[in-house]
Design an enzyme around this catalytic site. Structure first.
Site, PDB file in Angstrom:
ATOM      1  N   PRO A  97      52.288  27.477  16.741  1.00 43.13           N
ATOM      2  CG  PRO A  97      50.941  28.098  18.521  1.00 43.13           C
ATOM      3  CD  PRO A  97      52.000  27.130  18.145  1.00 43.13           C
ATOM      4  CG  ASP A 177      41.436  23.449 -10.965  1.00 42.04           C
ATOM      5  OD1 ASP A 177      41.280  23.064 -12.132  1.00 42.04           O
ATOM      6  OD2 ASP A 177      42.240  22.929 -10.151  1.00 42.04           O
TER       7      ASP A 177
HETATM    8  N1  LIG Z   1      48.023  26.910  16.107  1.00 48.25           N
HETATM    9  C1  LIG Z   1      48.857  25.871  15.780  1.00 48.25           C
HETATM   10  N2  LIG Z   1      49.279  25.616  14.526  1.00 48.25           N
HETATM   11  O1  LIG Z   1      50.088  24.542  14.588  1.00 48.25           O
HETATM   12  N3  LIG Z   1      50.189  24.076  15.847  1.00 48.25           N
HETATM   13  C2  LIG Z   1      49.436  24.882  16.613  1.00 48.25           C
HETATM   14  C3  LIG Z   1      49.259  24.732  18.058  1.00 48.25           C
HETATM   15  O2  LIG Z   1      48.516  25.475  18.679  1.00 48.25           O
HETATM   16  N4  LIG Z   1      49.980  23.733  18.624  1.00 48.25           N
HETATM   17  C4  LIG Z   1      49.879  23.491  20.036  1.00 48.25           C
HETATM   18  C5  LIG Z   1      51.173  23.030  20.611  1.00 48.25           C
HETATM   19  C6  LIG Z   1      52.325  23.011  19.859  1.00 48.25           C
HETATM   20  C7  LIG Z   1      53.524  22.605  20.438  1.00 48.25           C
HETATM   21  C8  LIG Z   1      53.536  22.237  21.768  1.00 48.25           C
HETATM   22 CL1  LIG Z   1      55.031  21.746  22.496  1.00 48.25          CL
HETATM   23  C9  LIG Z   1      52.383  22.247  22.528  1.00 48.25           C
HETATM   24  C10 LIG Z   1      51.197  22.639  21.938  1.00 48.25           C
END
Ligand SMILES: Nc1nonc1C(=O)NCc1ccc(Cl)cc1
Length: 254
Positions: A97, A177
């Site tokens: 995130p 597109d």
């Molecule tokens: N939103 C998102 N966009 O990409 N990834 C997320 C997400 O929530 N990952 C969860 C998560 C990412 C890293 C670790 Cl260590 C543990 C959990």
């Protein structure tokens, strides 16, 4: 295109490996997806990949060592698959995130990579020193928190595979597109002609392709204006779309 995913749940990736367009891309050898499990790079009897956090606090943190060995191996395998091993051609991507939010525009540019190594986190996080040492790009699906990086990694791979040349066949250009232009998609209809008392818009049955194209564009405009005014603000029409917009403006003035 070569994908290596670093994950303690490699079985999850059957979801894109065994089905649909992504599965076909693999059988047609346009795409390779390899899963490397950090547990296979541990040296202790318990195959530890996580530990308590320094400084206390809840949960566990993924240790740097097993991940670094897995990424080193993924890099070796990527180069054996012909990837040029630098951030511009085969980046190490961490799904979290805290990353840059994924968009169709960034997906399109990522489809030019030779490959990518995608790091999937679990637990509370990954040791920051591993991220500092290895991660070229942090990517987020959006502002919500999942239990791990595997689903985000599959979303990223699915969207990138979809943009590779010769994957979607000739029907790709039309619907694809439109969205890449920054408009929402138009409505779609198919058999039967009537459903729940609703018929199909007449223009779609007319066989008049120019009128159909204009109608679809007008639907995209209306949907984007009402549902995503932010996208509408940013929209820049093509020459043809500008002509249609002019005609639409005239028609609504009457
Ligand atoms: N939103 C998102 N966009 O990409 N990834 C997320 C997400 O929530 N990952 C969860 C998560 C990412 C890293 C670790 Cl260590 C543990 C959990």
């Amino acid at each position: 295109m070569y994908f290596a995913v670093i994950s303690i749940f490699p079985e999850m990736f059957a979801t894109i490996r065994d089905f649909g367009i992504t599965g076909r891309a693999i059988t047609q050898e346009q795409v390779t997806i390899e899963c490397l499990n950090p547990r296979d790079y541990t040296t202790d009897n318990y195959r530890r990949i996580d530990e308590r956090p320094y400084g206390g606090g809840p949960g566990m943190v993924m240790m740097a060592e097993p991940l670094s060995k897995a990424i080193d191996d993924a890099r070796l395998r990527a180069s054996q698959h012909g990837c040029r091993m630098d951030a511009a051609h085969c980046p190490v991507i961490y799904m979290s995130p805290q990353g840059q939010t994924l968009s169709e525009n960034s997906v399109v540019s990522m489809a030019d990579y030779d490959g990518m190594i995608i790091l999937c986190g679990r637990y509370e996080g990954i040791d920051e020193r591993l991220l500092a040492q290895y991660v070229d790009m942090e990517v987020s699906l959006g502002d919500y928190v999942l239990t791990g990086g595997e689903l985000p990694a599959m979303v990223l791979m699915d969207s990138v595979i979809r943009r590779l040349p010769d994957i979607m066949g000739d029907d790709k250009s039309a619907e694809q597109d439109s969205f890449v232009d920054g408009l929402l998609d138009c409505p779609h209809y198919t058999k039967p002609h009537e459903f729940a008392g609703m018929a199909v818009p007449e223009v779609l049955l007319s066989g008049h392709h120019a009128n159909i194209a204009e109608w679809r564009f007008s639907q995209q405009v209306e949907r984007t204006q009402t549902r995503r005014p932010d996208l509408w603000q940013a929209f820049s029409p093509s020459v043809q779309q500008a002509k249609w917009l002019k005609a639409l403006a005239k028609a609504t003035k009457k």
